[in-house]
Design a protein around this motif. Structure first.
Motif, PDB file in Angstrom:
ATOM      1  N   ALA A  34       0.923  -1.292   0.059  1.00 27.90           N
ATOM      2  CA  ALA A  34      -0.014   0.070   0.051  1.00 27.90           C
ATOM      3  C   ALA A  34       0.830   1.350  -0.114  1.00 27.90           C
ATOM      4  O   ALA A  34       0.576   2.398  -0.630  1.00 27.90           O
ATOM      5  N   LEU A  35       1.959   1.239   0.749  1.00 24.80           N
ATOM      6  CA  LEU A  35       3.068   2.539   0.854  1.00 24.80           C
ATOM      7  C   LEU A  35       3.604   2.611  -0.580  1.00 24.80           C
ATOM      8  O   LEU A  35       3.760   3.804  -1.023  1.00 24.80           O
ATOM      9  N   LEU A  36       4.077   1.543  -1.230  1.00 25.47           N
ATOM     10  CA  LEU A  36       4.364   1.713  -2.614  1.00 25.47           C
ATOM     11  C   LEU A  36       3.618   2.286  -3.731  1.00 25.47           C
ATOM     12  O   LEU A  36       3.987   3.022  -4.541  1.00 25.47           O
ATOM     13  N   GLU A  37       2.402   1.793  -3.533  1.00 22.56           N
ATOM     14  CA  GLU A  37       1.350   2.297  -4.285  1.00 22.56           C
ATOM     15  C   GLU A  37       0.371   3.674  -3.908  1.00 22.56           C
ATOM     16  O   GLU A  37      -0.372   4.084  -4.626  1.00 22.56           O
ATOM     17  N   LYS A  38       0.758   4.092  -2.821  1.00 18.58           N
ATOM     18  CA  LYS A  38       0.017   5.430  -2.060  1.00 18.58           C
ATOM     19  C   LYS A  38      -1.308   5.060  -2.278  1.00 18.58           C
ATOM     20  O   LYS A  38      -1.974   6.287  -2.498  1.00 18.58           O
ATOM     21  N   TYR A  73       0.761   3.811   9.850  1.00 18.33           N
ATOM     22  CA  TYR A  73       1.920   4.863   9.683  1.00 18.33           C
ATOM     23  C   TYR A  73       3.148   3.769   9.409  1.00 18.33           C
ATOM     24  O   TYR A  73       3.324   2.816  10.206  1.00 18.33           O
ATOM     25  N   VAL A  74       4.252   4.401   8.853  1.00 23.26           N
ATOM     26  CA  VAL A  74       5.374   3.599   8.705  1.00 23.26           C
ATOM     27  C   VAL A  74       6.694   4.485   9.246  1.00 23.26           C
ATOM     28  O   VAL A  74       6.726   5.604   8.999  1.00 23.26           O
ATOM     29  N   GLY A  75       7.300   3.967   9.951  1.00 22.54           N
ATOM     30  CA  GLY A  75       8.608   4.482  10.628  1.00 22.54           C
ATOM     31  C   GLY A  75       9.824   3.961   9.516  1.00 22.54           C
ATOM     32  O   GLY A  75       9.829   2.822   9.277  1.00 22.54           O
ATOM     33  N   GLY A 118      14.674   8.132  10.414  1.00 23.80           N
ATOM     34  CA  GLY A 118      14.406   8.249  11.596  1.00 23.80           C
ATOM     35  C   GLY A 118      13.056   9.061  11.626  1.00 23.80           C
ATOM     36  O   GLY A 118      12.452   9.816  12.774  1.00 23.80           O
ATOM     37  N   VAL A 119      12.347   9.224  10.456  1.00 25.28           N
ATOM     38  CA  VAL A 119      10.875   9.883  10.294  1.00 25.28           C
ATOM     39  C   VAL A 119       9.897   8.610  10.213  1.00 25.28           C
ATOM     40  O   VAL A 119      10.360   7.805   9.786  1.00 25.28           O
ATOM     41  N   THR A 132       0.449   7.566   1.926  1.00 19.17           N
ATOM     42  CA  THR A 132       0.538   8.318   0.940  1.00 19.17           C
ATOM     43  C   THR A 132       1.593   9.310   0.514  1.00 19.17           C
ATOM     44  O   THR A 132       1.619  10.064  -0.178  1.00 19.17           O
ATOM     45  N   CYS A 133       2.654   9.291   1.530  1.00 21.15           N
ATOM     46  CA  CYS A 133       3.604  10.152   1.578  1.00 21.15           C
ATOM     47  C   CYS A 133       4.366  10.270   0.134  1.00 21.15           C
ATOM     48  O   CYS A 133       4.680   9.250  -0.307  1.00 21.15           O
ATOM     49  N   PRO A 134       4.760  11.516  -0.439  1.00 20.71           N
ATOM     50  CA  PRO A 134       5.350  11.558  -1.812  1.00 20.71           C
ATOM     51  C   PRO A 134       6.939  11.242  -1.830  1.00 20.71           C
ATOM     52  O   PRO A 134       7.272  11.157  -2.795  1.00 20.71           O
ATOM     53  N   ALA A 135       7.436  11.058  -0.548  1.00 13.63           N
ATOM     54  CA  ALA A 135       8.684  10.852  -0.750  1.00 13.63           C
ATOM     55  C   ALA A 135       9.109   9.606  -1.058  1.00 13.63           C
ATOM     56  O   ALA A 135       8.467   8.731  -1.324  1.00 13.63           O
ATOM     57  N   ARG A 136      10.323   9.404  -1.642  1.00 15.26           N
ATOM     58  CA  ARG A 136      11.033   8.323  -2.191  1.00 15.26           C
ATOM     59  C   ARG A 136      10.841   7.000  -1.063  1.00 15.26           C
ATOM     60  O   ARG A 136      11.174   7.210   0.031  1.00 15.26           O
ATOM     61  N   LYS A 137      10.461   5.997  -1.621  1.00 15.59           N
ATOM     62  CA  LYS A 137      10.054   4.681  -0.771  1.00 15.59           C
ATOM     63  C   LYS A 137      11.026   3.866  -0.200  1.00 15.59           C
ATOM     64  O   LYS A 137      12.391   3.694  -1.016  1.00 15.59           O
ATOM     65  N   PRO A 138      11.145   3.734   1.220  1.00 11.52           N
ATOM     66  CA  PRO A 138      12.355   3.048   1.797  1.00 11.52           C
ATOM     67  C   PRO A 138      12.219   1.727   1.228  1.00 11.52           C
ATOM     68  O   PRO A 138      11.114   0.901   0.976  1.00 11.52           O
ATOM     69  N   LYS A 139      13.301   0.787   1.438  1.00 12.10           N
ATOM     70  CA  LYS A 139      13.250  -0.608   1.244  1.00 12.10           C
ATOM     71  C   LYS A 139      12.445  -1.339   2.287  1.00 12.10           C
ATOM     72  O   LYS A 139      12.271  -0.482   3.682  1.00 12.10           O
ATOM     73  N   PHE A 140      11.994  -2.356   2.154  1.00 14.97           N
ATOM     74  CA  PHE A 140      11.081  -3.238   3.169  1.00 14.97           C
ATOM     75  C   PHE A 140      11.499  -3.425   4.572  1.00 14.97           C
ATOM     76  O   PHE A 140      11.094  -3.006   5.375  1.00 14.97           O
TER      77      PHE A 140
END
Length: 350
Positions: free
Chosen positions: A13-17, A26-28, A33-34, A39-47
């Motif tokens: 869901a995070l990857l697909e916004k 929410y994802v840490g 550290g954020v 739906t955050c537009p920032a670059r997606k972290p690794k799993f």
């Protein structure tokens, strides 16, 4: 659902916004550290760098700080300062016709305003301002002004231009709408994402999540069935449901009392009345509803009536599931449906 399976679902869901997951998790991000909203537009972290939380408080307690891009501690569709400034400017002079110089005077970039209003209201700023002018014109017509007076008071020099603009927004020429209904549409932010509310001064006609598929067709059908103009604005029933939704999502309200206008066939209304009789925290199947109506073979018709409901949450179609225990369908998305059912188990009975 197992934690690993849940985390994989949330990461997808995070990857697909996906907006239907707003407020669900929410994802840490361990590397920065954020913590962010889905739906955050920032670059997606690794799993492997993600940690998932049910609410913002859990993320804060885990030493994550709120992301400055998606602002997880504010509403998912928080109004920007630019949008607020322009809305206030329109309210000060609703009859004003906006030109390039007006944006420069407010130090506002016209193209940015267009994009932000399109995202927030589903219309550009110019369309918003025009709709507000038309709303003012409609009010003047209903209070007894002639169409010509309404045209001049809202800044239109050409009667044909006024009628064309009026028709584009409201669906009919002003002379055809004199004495007819006017419904107002407002945006309501909720924990699970924004909703659209439509009502007049007596009742609420529609309440739906903004990202529901086919919402535009629902609004158009409502306009045609009620022979109404639908314009941006606020009414007392909309204020009422906004207050009640806040209490509901805070876990302090289990029964809505805002006045409703249920538009449907006698059978549809009978189904909706059965839905409203389901206590929060409980579910029924389509077959259960059919039996309660004395029509045990009509479960498919019950399902269709359930899907035709235009008053989400208030008429709780999310409390109807399949006979085998599966969630079934839901116009607002199955993630929201599951969240609502779990949330209602914690509500204080009224």
């Amino acid at each position: 659902m197992a934690t690993a399976e849940r985390n994989e679902e949330y990461y997808k869901a995070l990857l697909e916004k996906r907006t239907e997951y707003e407020g669900v998790f929410y994802v840490g991000v361990k590397t920065t550290g954020v913590f962010c909203r889905p739906t955050c537009p920032a670059r997606k972290p690794k799993f492997e760098n993600c940690e998932f939380f049910d609410n913002a408080q859990q993320a804060l307690l885990a030493s994550y700080r709120p992301c400055q891009r998606c602002r997880p501690l504010s509403h998912p569709n928080h109004v920007s300062d630019m949008v607020r400034l322009l809305v206030e400017a329109v309210e000060e002079h609703p009859e004003k016709r906006w030109r390039e110089a007006d944006f420069k005077e407010l130090s506002v970039d016209e193209s940015t305003a267009r994009r932000q209003f399109k995202k927030r209201f589903g219309m550009t700023f110019v369309e918003y301002a025009r709709a507000r002018r038309m709303g003012l014109a409609m009010k003047n017509i209903r209070s007894g002004q002639t169409v010509l007076d309404a045209q001049l008071s809202t800044g239109y020099e050409s009667s044909s231009g006024f009628r064309d603009a009026f028709s584009r927004i409201m669906g009919a020429a002003p002379t055809l709408l004199e004495g007819s209904n006017v419904l107002k549409a407002s945006w309501i932010d909720t924990r699970l994402g924004p909703m659209m509310a439509i009502g007049d001064e007596q009742s609420l006609y529609l309440l739906e999540f903004v990202d529901r598929r086919g919402l535009e067709r629902e609004v158009e059908r409502l306009r045609q069935r009620t022979k109404s103009a639908i314009i941006p604005g606020m009414t007392e029933p909309i204020r009422s449901i906004e207050r009640e939704l806040t209490l509901y999502f805070d876990g302090k309200l289990s029964r809505f009392t805002s006045p409703l206008m249920m538009i449907g066939s006698p059978f549809q209304k009978s189904v909706w009345e059965q839905l409203m009789a389901i206590p929060p925290g409980e579910t029924r199947s389509y077959a259960d509803i059919a039996h309660a109506l004395g029509k045990p073979t009509a479960y498919r018709a019950v399902a269709q009536a359930n899907g035709a409901n235009q008053l989400a949450l208030v008429i709780p179609c999310h409390r109807v599931i399949n006979s085998n225990g599966d969630l079934g369908g839901y116009g607002g998305g199955l993630t929201r449906k599951n969240w609502l059912l779990q949330h209602e188990k914690t509500l204080t009975p009224q």
